[in-house]
Structure formats: C-alpha cells, structure tokens
Enzyme design. Structure first.
Site, short mmCIF file in Angstrom:
data_model
loop_
_atom_site.label_atom_id
_atom_site.label_comp_id
_atom_site.label_asym_id
_atom_site.label_seq_id
_atom_site.Cartn_x
_atom_site.Cartn_y
_atom_site.Cartn_z
CG ASP A 95 39.75 37.86 38.79
OD1 ASP A 95 38.96 37.32 39.60
OD2 ASP A 95 39.53 37.89 37.57
C1 BGC Z 1 36.40 36.27 37.83
C2 BGC Z 1 35.91 37.54 38.50
C3 BGC Z 1 35.03 37.21 39.67
C4 BGC Z 1 35.81 36.35 40.62
C5 BGC Z 1 35.03 35.95 41.85
C6 BGC Z 1 37.01 35.31 38.82
O1 BGC Z 1 37.24 34.09 38.24
O2 BGC Z 1 37.35 36.57 36.85
O3 BGC Z 1 35.22 38.32 37.56
O4 BGC Z 1 34.59 38.38 40.28
O5 BGC Z 1 36.18 35.15 39.96
O6 BGC Z 1 34.03 35.05 41.53
#
Ligand code: BGC
Length: 776
Positions: free
Chosen positions: A250
């Site tokens: 993530d």
């Molecule tokens: C989120 C993800 C997301 C990623 C990219 C993170 O903060 O938890 O779900 O895909 O950011 O934007």
C-alpha cells in the site's frame, strides 16, 4: 447448471492466466539473469508515485497503476483536483448489495476499457476487507461482513477487469479493518478467525481469478507489518493459495525494505527515491539477503509487467453515455428497499403533488472520500431525474439542511410547509462526505442531527413519507416507525440520482439486499467495547463472530438483517430437494428448490443458502452463507435453482490440524430470502473422511476417544479405576452415576487416568489403548 458453467469459465480463465504467467516468467527469468544487482534493486520500488521503473537497456517497460475500485483516478503525481474525468460507478458497499456477480463483472469490464483508454495497466482495487464494525471509515469501499459474498463479487469484478487486458490489485491484505492509526496498529487475530473470516475473500479471488497484483496493507498482523510478513505474503498467499502475480505495498506501507523482499513483497509504492533500493543492495552485499531471493521477487514483478504492457490496446475510446447508462443500471440493482408500508412505493401516476425535501436530492452524495474519489464525467441528481420520469406530477423542493448536515428553523419551516401541501414526501438524507472517509473511522452510527430533525419534522406534517438514504455504511434510524418507506441507495455513483428515480417510480423493481447487518444500536455490535482500538493493538476478541454471525449467536434483533431487502413483488420458496441425505464429505451434494414470483410485476430475487451444523462440540455460527444466486422472474413464473455444495461448505478451520476439518454429523441446509428468513431446510448426514486421520496421543481428551475404533472397550479400560472394573451399569442409580462420571472425566487428557485411577489404569494400559485407537 449456471453455477457449474461459471465455475468452468472461472477455471478456464485462471488456467489461461496461469499459462500466460508461466511464459512471461520464463522471459522475466532470462532478463533478470542479465541484470546488475543495482538494476534488480531498482525494480523493487516505483519510479514515480504511480509508475514502475523502466530499464531501457534491457527493453523493460514501465507500467502505470491508478485507483481505484469504482472509477479511474488518474492524475499527475498527487494533483487529484485535475484527475482525468472517469465514470464513477457505485462504491463497493453498494455493489455487493446487488448480489449480482454478472453485473460486477460487466462493471469491471467497463473500468478496464477506461483504463485502456487512459494507458493504465493496473487498477488499484477491489478492496475486499471485512466490515468488522459499522464504524470502519472505509466500509463504503469494502463489500461485506461476509467472506463468501465479498469473495464472489471480487472474483467477478477481477475477472471482468482482467478479461480486457488490465490488471487489478486486490487490497488490503490483510486484516485492515480500522482506519485509526492504520499505519502502525497491529491487528491481533487468531488463526481460525483469519482463515474463516479475514482470508477467504482473498483466497477465493486468488484461486478463481488470479488478480495480477495483491496490495499488502499498512497495518501489522499479529505484531508484524503486512509489508514484511512472510507468513502472510509467502506462506499463505504465494505458497498455500498459489498466487502468481506480484505483491505491491500500500502506498507508504513499507517499514523495512530488505525484510519485505525476504517476506515476499515485490514492489514498494510510491518510489522511495532510491533510498530503499540502496538498503536492498547493502543487504545482498552483507549476506543478510540472498541474491536468489531478490531474483525471485524481481522475476515475479517483471512477469506481470511484461504481460501488462503486451495487453495494452491502442485506440480505445470510451463511450461515456454508454458507461453512464451502465452505472445507472448497476446502481439500480444495488438499491435496497428496507421498508414499504401501504405499498407507498412505487409512486403511482395518481400521486400529483410530491414534496422533495433534503439537499441530497439536488446535490447528491454519491461516492466516498480518499484515494477512491473519482472526478465524474457527469452527475445525475434525483430531483431532475424524477421530474423527467413523473411528468404528470408537480414537484416542490426544499433543502432542509446545510451542506454540513445542520438545520435551523427557517429550513425546517420551509420543508414542513412543502410537506403539508403534498400527497407524498420524499426526504433525501444520509451521511455528508465528512462523516465517512478513508483515513479515519466514524465516531458513531448517527446521521447528522439536522437530517434526523428534518425527517421527524416532516413526518409530523405528512403521513406519507419516504426516506431515501445516501450513505456508505449502516446508520441508526430513530425515525423508522414514523415513515412509511425507507430506500437505502448507498453511494450510488454518478448515475445514482437516476437510479433512485428509476426505483421510486417503479421503472426498476428494487432487488438489492443488505450485504451488511444494520444494527439497532452501536452497543449491539460485536466490537462495541473496543472499536477502533486505541492502544496500537486491535485484539479481535469476537473471533469468527462478526456481522450476522454475532447477532444470530447472541439472538440480538438487528434493525435490518444481513441479506434482507424488499421488492415490489413477492416470492415464495418451495420444494427443497437434495441428491442425497447421507453423504461422505468428498461427495458432490446438489441442493435444488423452487422460487415463484407470486406478485403482479416482474422482479429479481436473491436466493441465499446457509449451512448450520447441528452438533455443538465446536463453536460455530448459527448459519453461514455458502451460496447465492440472483434470478429474474415474471409474474407467476417459477424457476428451479440448484446449488452445488462441496466439503469446504461444511468445514471449519481447525487450529489443531491447521486445516479445514469436518466432524461427522448432521448439517441443515437452509435456504431463503435473508439471513433471518430461511423457510426451506434440508438435513444431510455427513461422514467425514478426515476424522480417521486423527492421531490419538496421551494428551488426547477422554471424550475424543468416542469416535475411535474400539471405543467401547477403550472406555471400559480407561474408567476401570473409577467404576470398579468392567461392571456394566444396570440400575437407574448406577446409570446416573456412570453418566455423571463420564461428564466429569470427559475433558481429561487420558494420561491423567494412570495417576488418578489409583494404579488400576497403568502406563502399559495407556500404551495399549493408544495402540488400539490408532490401529485403523
Ligand atoms: C490506500 C490505497 C490506495 C493507495 C493509492 C492508499 O492510501 O490505502 O487503497 O490504493 O493509497 O492511492
């Protein structure tokens, strides 16, 4: 039949995906063998916020990833205000309420077409985490409190996206169920609960759809960051389930990058600016990280990268109107009719004066905040769409509350005046954006005071009130008994307003069912005592009992149960049949039943199948959803629905054997319209083929010898020190005494009997008993 076909199609898609992955792995292997250590390390993190590192010398391309689950959020860096316009589909909590896998697949295909048109190779979704509490800040972005429903919708969605040559990133692996301190909190979950509740949606989608990537979560699992958790990424995801893609962190989830490589984390996102690449190089040079391990990690990433680039299609143009129409269709299937007294809905043409109250009617809430937020291509509002569909009626409008959800005397007075003048009042309410978002959890289940006050005031002025809710998760409804109808529209995407108008006017017959329980009060919820956990450790003490599993077990009446939803028609269930009433756990079991549309209009029904184990030796939920199917029926039409059950449908996860286990005994198959409305039941006696594999030891409990071969003589031998030999109980007194003795001894490991029998049950006797029990 349809189930089987889907299964075969699913297997075909996975096999094809696997074959392709294998070819690309071979290519990737060759390329990695030509790389320097520095080049290998450079592929372990992105080049920018959204793209991977290219190596032009070797012809290695860069691929682009972007959010998110219900629409594209492609932007330069983090300039989301200027992200590309994209169709905003309903969010996950809505989509799962459709219980329509074919539609989820179609939506996935459309998202992939938009990705292709924007040169995006991987779409960052779907999110399949379980809803542990109604307060979870990202509940709108997740499918369900039930792993089978979430797994099936996710599988269809992923197959849809990937069928068009675009990858997905199933997220957030794993046990990422609260937003509070999401980057440091440890989700402490026992092995059974992980396997029965928090893993299966991931597991099913990996096995049946092979997402090109899986995104590991920010949190720790049992004390170890997901991004460096070998058990999670390597042992379970890659080895046990056979995941063939790559794991991406993530965004910002990496803690110790070399440890991550060791554990199976392929790609760090966004780019660490070379910082972590250096650490990987140092770790290899110092011998802390084997270069062969790094090679494997890079091969896995590269195989998907090459496949993704090859799958790009040039010249794709998005038909925005067509996608908007699809978004409206999906949204219409997601809407859940919660209450409809006096059949106030659908609105008939005889209703000429309709008061529309609540600012959401004109400025709808249709998606959640955070990384999934899309810039829509257009937005439909319910007021305009209702006006188009109810031509003969006059519509008035009063905002009723401010954008923040507050209200005042003037706003209420205007709404009440309109309500008094109307035959029917439609109140639009729910949760403003600030109430639920990625990044923080909700404080309570309440809607803003202004929304509740407005509904209450209007309901006093007019008896014919319909409440339409726009929210991403369960809310409490203090005014429930004062209104005639409640329509849960969720966050329905950019065409949600149109879909609401379709349902209110009867153009679409509602067919959504709740994919989460709506509890009466926050105090009733399984995690009421400690959510979100605030001391860096979320202890999942409720275990497997989340959602309806909890409310059923505690016999708590929810506001609206899991799987519930009304229609403008009625359905009857009958004739449940099974191909067998006694089967081995390895046998195929086919359950069939009939469902009839007994009303006056065409409609769709979600047929839900739950399994209940009669024996109570293992703590198990009252009912567990195992299968479902959505069918369409014309008035008077009857269809037969069949389900194919396999051993997993009866099994629980045993921490003794670290595997799925079935105990021989009777299981009730219950079928019906919701988790609390299961009129059909068929009992099946299952003989477990796994039970025979039990190895009896000196620490096996006395009661567990019940199923052993020669159990009667074993029982006599063991108890002779207590019953005075092999004397059979004859009189009532003796029988009572023996039953009492059995109950007392049941939970003792048999080795204890050598000491407690006063020498009558010797060590030699113990060994003989074990030999006899293990002899088959
Ligand atoms: C989120 C993800 C997301 C990623 C990219 C993170 O903060 O938890 O779900 O895909 O950011 O934007």
């Amino acid at each position: 039949m349809k189930n089987k076909l889907l299964l075969i199609m699913g297997i075909f898609i996975s096999v094809t995906a696997f074959a392709q992955t294998t070819d690309y792995r071979e290519k990737a292997k060759k390329l990695v063998s030509q790389m320097t250590l520095e080049e290998k390390a450079s592929l372990c993190s992105g080049e920018t916020a959204w793209s991977t590192q290219a190596i032009p010398r070797l012809g290695i391309p860069s691929i682009f990833m972007t959010d998110g689950p219900h629409g594209l959020r492609k932007a330069e860096g983090f300039d989301f205000a200027n992200s590309v316009p994209a169709t905003c589909f309903p969010t996950a909590s809505a989509l799962a309420s459709s219980w329509n896998t074919a539609l989820a697949q179609k939506m996935g295909e459309a998202l992939a077409i938009e990705s292709q048109a924007n040169d995006v190779q991987i779409l960052l979704g779907p999110g399949v985490n379980m809803k542990r509490s109604p307060l979870g800040g990202r509940n709108f972005e997740y499918f369900s409190e039930d792993p089978i429903l979430a797994g099936k919708i996710a599988t269809a969605f992923i197959n849809g996206v990937q069928s068009q040559g675009v990858g997905t990133s199933m997220k957030h692996f794993a046990a990422n169920n609260q937003e509070f301190e999401r980057m440091s909190n440890s989700s402490n979950v026992d092995e059974r609960t992980l396997n029965e509740i928090y893993f299966p949606a991931f597991e099913m989608a990996v096995k049946e759809a092979q997402p090109w990537t899986v995104m590991c979560s920010y949190n720790k699992l049992n004390g170890i960051y997901a991004s460096e958790n070998k058990y999670l990424l390597d042992d379970v995801l890659k080895k046990k389930w056979g995941f063939k893609g790559f794991v991406v962190s993530d965004w910002g989830a990496v803690n110790d990058r070399p440890l991550g490589v060791q554990a199976g984390l392929n790609l760090e996102m966004p780019s660490s600016g070379g910082l972590n690449n250096k650490k990987i190089i140092e770790a290899v040079k110092s011998g802390a990280l084997a270069e062969a391990t790094l090679d494997q990690i890079v091969i896995e990433t590269l195989a998907v990268t090459l496949k993704a680039k090859d799958s790009h299609k040039n010249g794709i143009v998005v038909d925005k109107q067509k996608h908007n129409a699809l978004a409206r269709q999906v949204s219409g299937e997601c809407i859940v009719l919660l209450k409809n007294e006096n059949n106030i809905l659908p609105l008939t043409t005889s209703v000429k004066k309709i008061a529309i109250v609540g600012a959401f009617a004109k400025t709808p809430r249709y998606q959640g905040s955070g990384s999934s937020q899309v810039k829509p291509t257009q937005v439909e509002n319910a007021f305009d769409e209702l006006q188009k569909l109810s031509k003969g009626a006059s519509l008035t409008y009063a905002a009723g509350y401010t954008p923040e959800g507050a209200t005042n005397e003037t706003l209420i007075a205007e709404a009440v005046k309109n309500a008094k003048d109307a035959e029917t009042v439609l109140v639009f309410a729910g949760l403003p954006g600030i109430y639920e978002s990625e990044g923080y959890d909700r404080a309570n289940m309440d809607m803003p005071e202004g929304h509740n006050k407005l509904i209450e005031a209007v309901a006093k002025a007019n008896k014919n009130v319909v409440v339409v809710l726009m929210n991403g998760a369960a809310v409490s409804m203090p005014w429930k008994k004062d209104v005639l109808a409640i329509v849960e529209a969720y966050l329905g995407g950019q065409a949600g307003g149109g879909a609401i108008a379709d349902v209110l006017t009867g153009k679409v017959n509602p067919s959504g069912k709740l994919s989460e329980t709506f509890p009466m009060r926050l105090e009733d919820t399984p995690t009421a005592i400690d959510f979100p956990s605030k001391d860096s450790n979320a202890n999942y003490g409720e275990g497997i009992y989340i959602g309806y599993r909890y409310y059923d077990k505690k016999k708590i009446e929810p506001n609206f149960p899991f799987g519930y939803g009304l229609s403008y028609t009625t359905f009857s269930y009958s004739d449940i049949q099974s191909n067998t009433v006694s089967a081995k756990d390895t046998d195929d079991i086919i359950i069939s039943l009939k469902v009839k549309n007994t009303g006056k209009v065409a409609g769709k029904e979600v047929v839900e199948l739950y399994v209940h184990e009669q024996a109570t030796e293992t703590s198990r939920p009252e009912n567990e959803l195992k299968h479902f199917e959505k069918i369409a029926l014309n008035p008077g039409e009857e269809k037969t629905v069949s389900f194919h059950l396999t051993s997993r449908d009866f099994a629980y996860y045993s921490i003794a054997s670290h595997d799925w286990t079935i105990k021989s005994g009777k299981f009730d198959i219950r079928v019906g319209a919701s988790s609390r409305d299961l009129p059909l039941q068929q009992t099946i006696d299952i003989q477990s083929t796994k039970m025979n594999k039990i190895v009896y030891t000196r620490n096996t409990l006395f009661k567990e010898f019940k199923n052993a071969p020669n159990s009667e003589s074993i029982y006599e031998q063991i108890t002779k020190g207590f019953t005075g030999g092999n004397k059979k109980a004859v009189t009532e007194e003796e029988k009572k005494a023996e039953a009492f003795m059995q109950a007392m001894l049941a939970d003792m490991p048999i080795s204890k009997f050598t000491v407690m029998s006063g020498g009558k049950f010797t060590e030699e006797n113990l060994q003989a008993v074990l030999k006899s029990a293990n002899s088959n």
